[in-house]
Motif scaffolding. Sequence first.
Motif, short mmCIF file in Angstrom:
data_model
loop_
_atom_site.label_atom_id
_atom_site.label_comp_id
_atom_site.label_asym_id
_atom_site.label_seq_id
_atom_site.Cartn_x
_atom_site.Cartn_y
_atom_site.Cartn_z
N TYR A 62 -7.05 7.04 -1.75
CA TYR A 62 -7.29 7.81 -0.99
C TYR A 62 -7.97 7.89 0.26
CZ TYR A 62 -4.60 11.65 -3.80
OH TYR A 62 -3.76 12.38 -4.67
N VAL B 50 6.54 7.46 1.04
CA VAL B 50 5.75 8.57 -0.11
C VAL B 50 4.12 8.01 1.36
CG1 VAL B 50 6.78 8.52 -1.45
CG2 VAL B 50 4.20 7.78 -1.25
N ARG B 51 2.73 8.88 1.10
CA ARG B 51 1.69 8.18 2.03
C ARG B 51 0.87 8.97 0.68
NH1 ARG B 51 -0.40 12.09 5.30
NH2 ARG B 51 0.64 13.24 6.96
N ALA B 52 -0.85 8.40 0.69
CA ALA B 52 -1.74 9.47 0.15
C ALA B 52 -1.80 10.12 0.99
CB ALA B 52 -2.08 8.15 -0.55
N PHE C 173 0.61 12.02 -2.73
CA PHE C 173 1.60 11.48 -2.01
C PHE C 173 3.11 12.91 -1.24
CE2 PHE C 173 -0.24 8.96 -4.59
CZ PHE C 173 -0.52 7.74 -3.68
N LEU D 165 6.70 6.78 -8.63
CA LEU D 165 5.37 6.64 -7.79
C LEU D 165 5.50 4.75 -8.26
CD1 LEU D 165 4.47 7.45 -5.31
CD2 LEU D 165 2.28 8.04 -6.68
#
Length: 799
Positions: free
Chosen positions: A347, A371-373, A380, A397
């Motif tokens: 993160y 996806v993104r944190a 995510f 993931l």
Amino acid sequence: MPLRPLLLALLSGLLLPAPIHAAGPAPFDLAGPGLRVTVTHGSTTLPIAQVPNLAAGDRVSVLADLPADQGTRYLLIAAFLRGATNPPPKSWFYRAETWRREKNGLTLVVPPGARQLVLFLVPETGGGYDAIVETIRKQPGAFVRASQDLNQASLDRARLDTFLDQVQALERTHPERIEAVSPLLTRSLAIKLNAECLQQASDVQASCLTQSRDSLLLADSHSSTITETLIGAPTDLALQLAATPQGGYGYYSPYIGAVRDLARIFGAFQSTQLQYIPALNRPQGDRIALLLNAAPSFAKPRSVIVAALPAIDAPHVPPLRRAEEDRGFCAARRDLVLPVDGAALVYATAYAHDMVLRAARPGGGTVDVPVRADPAQGGFVLTGDPAALPASAEATLHGVWGFTPFDGPRFRLQAPIPGGIVPADPGATTVIIGRDNALTLQGPATRCIESITLGSDPATLQPLAWKDVGANRITVTLPLANAAPGTLALVIRQHGLDHADTIVLTALAEAGRIDGLTLHAGDRSAVLAGTRLDMVTALTVDGIGFRPGALTRTDSGDRLALTADAAPPAPFTAGQDKTARITLADERARPLAFTIAAARPAADLVARTVDAPRDPARPAVLLAGDAVVPQDGRLTFSFRTRGTTRLSAGASVEVATADEQFTARLSAGHGLTIQDDHVAVAAIAPGAALGGSAHGPLRFRLIQDDVASDWVPLAILARRPTLATFGCSAPGAPCRLTGSDLFLIDAIARAPDFRDAVIVPEGFTGGTLDIPGADTGTLFVRLRDAPGLLATLAPPGAS
């Protein structure tokens, strides 16, 4: 002082190189020179922000990023280190003259055996390069340690900066969400907060969280190994406040420990020519912004800026794990969050990149959705189209950690199905008004439920909350305390579907509770126990109907007497398992399983004797025969059991008035004598046993093993007045009767048919009654308690 420098001053500790015992902390808030760094591993080149570690053979490109009007010339020096006890060879040192366009950068190849890469920016005054090489080769361990600590401090600073950026963004946009988001931020970034900050008003929470010296503590199993290095304790102790030399500012974190240790390390190298200033890295893309805690000096001793690149080591893939129990995740949600923790650097840095949610296609192959944190959401979030994900699949993931592909936790995906959410119990669509009802729903995609509403028409739909109870089930509470009987609609909307599903519920009044049915073998009567039995309209057993009778209410519930319409074709036998069907007033029917009880005891009256006391000096009302018992007398009676009933030592007899308002229990040795297995004799003094107000018909029943026989008529209990005198003043004159409780006499007459009787008014309170006629013959008395039986008045001295 601005907010961020104030916090970092509290976090950084005292880092001025000399003297070590300076009085106040110096924050890393001075912008130093910048560096442009890329790393090529094999055929892949990444910016330094995405590189968590270097490896032998990597090509590292370093370029000083100085302003065009830079007035001081800097040498850029790179040194590879290979251990605390093994000085690096001179061939592992490199230099670049940043002021020369053709020589202002370095292209390095990581040599085998190297463990650290340290960069130095030195004002060009001659002799600086040789002095640094000599110092490092003399004490390589100090610079190894400095490289480790600088890297650790930079990573921890990245976590703190990420937290601050998120909190301050919320402060500007949604300050009311700080309390809800902070737990997710602290879980994502492995930071402990001062809980008191979240108890304050929302408009000051951000200020408290970002300024309180006790509000932020670091702990992370993936990135805080410096904690163990400095204090030799488990990592979780970094969550605790401490007053150790390493945590002397009232709290502890790897960041604090690292920068305080740097102060000691560099303090040993001060000379009249050079002093060393540590720099923290703040990488973004291929640029590293260097943060200093002291202003560089260009006079003797000149300042040497020290920065460390990531360690030369095997990649340590982050130990990501699901932060919540795997109960499925709805693939149709555009706001889908996959809760993940285990590595705060995912993160706080860009080390984990090209992250996707990878799922297998039903026909083969895989599909990747980016996806993104997001630390503020604790996991995510999808940045791609969730419609690309297959329904009801297992997804993983997946991403790249630096140059190393890795897989994170697996997630079960659910897809909405029209009509797929149904009651777990098909019969649960009938609900009860007057209270809340819990309804359990189930289906293959309960995590896809977007909303649940309840109402009798679309205009009155009320939103409901639900609770996930696992196994693709949820429980929703229906607030029906003020609802009316009728039809209700439970409307369920699912993410990704245009139309809602409706479950029709029937709301009925409270039907009460059925506790059990008692029906003895040989009986045509039964007793139903429970609550709200006034709603019972019929009961059948094997086709035999039972009519409701008297209802008795007690603190523990209701008891409803039932009588069979006809005798059963075959007598009920003790021990038989039966099922009764109970019909309620609203036409609901309930089955009730029960067992036929043993036959009740039975007894018949054999004989009775009445003993009435008499004071011969006074007149008295005499009761003829043994059918009437005076209240002040004594009744002795015997009975015989009937059928299979045999008397036991624990048998007892209950004597009561017809309304059972007055009762007395006789047992062996206490008014009851058992003659043999079938005959017993009982004796009772009604006045003492039943009380002075008891009167009227008496009955008895035999009780064995807590089961009672039918009531058997016994006698009539009559209260008599207490008479004082009776006499006539002269022949032919009226006679006078005196005494107390004369209201117990209904009438007195000289003839047994009570012709020309003296009627005593109800509630008579006088003490004298005048009886006309001659003083001849017998006076007949009718008592109120036994109006159908004839009594006589006996004068004093009569027997």
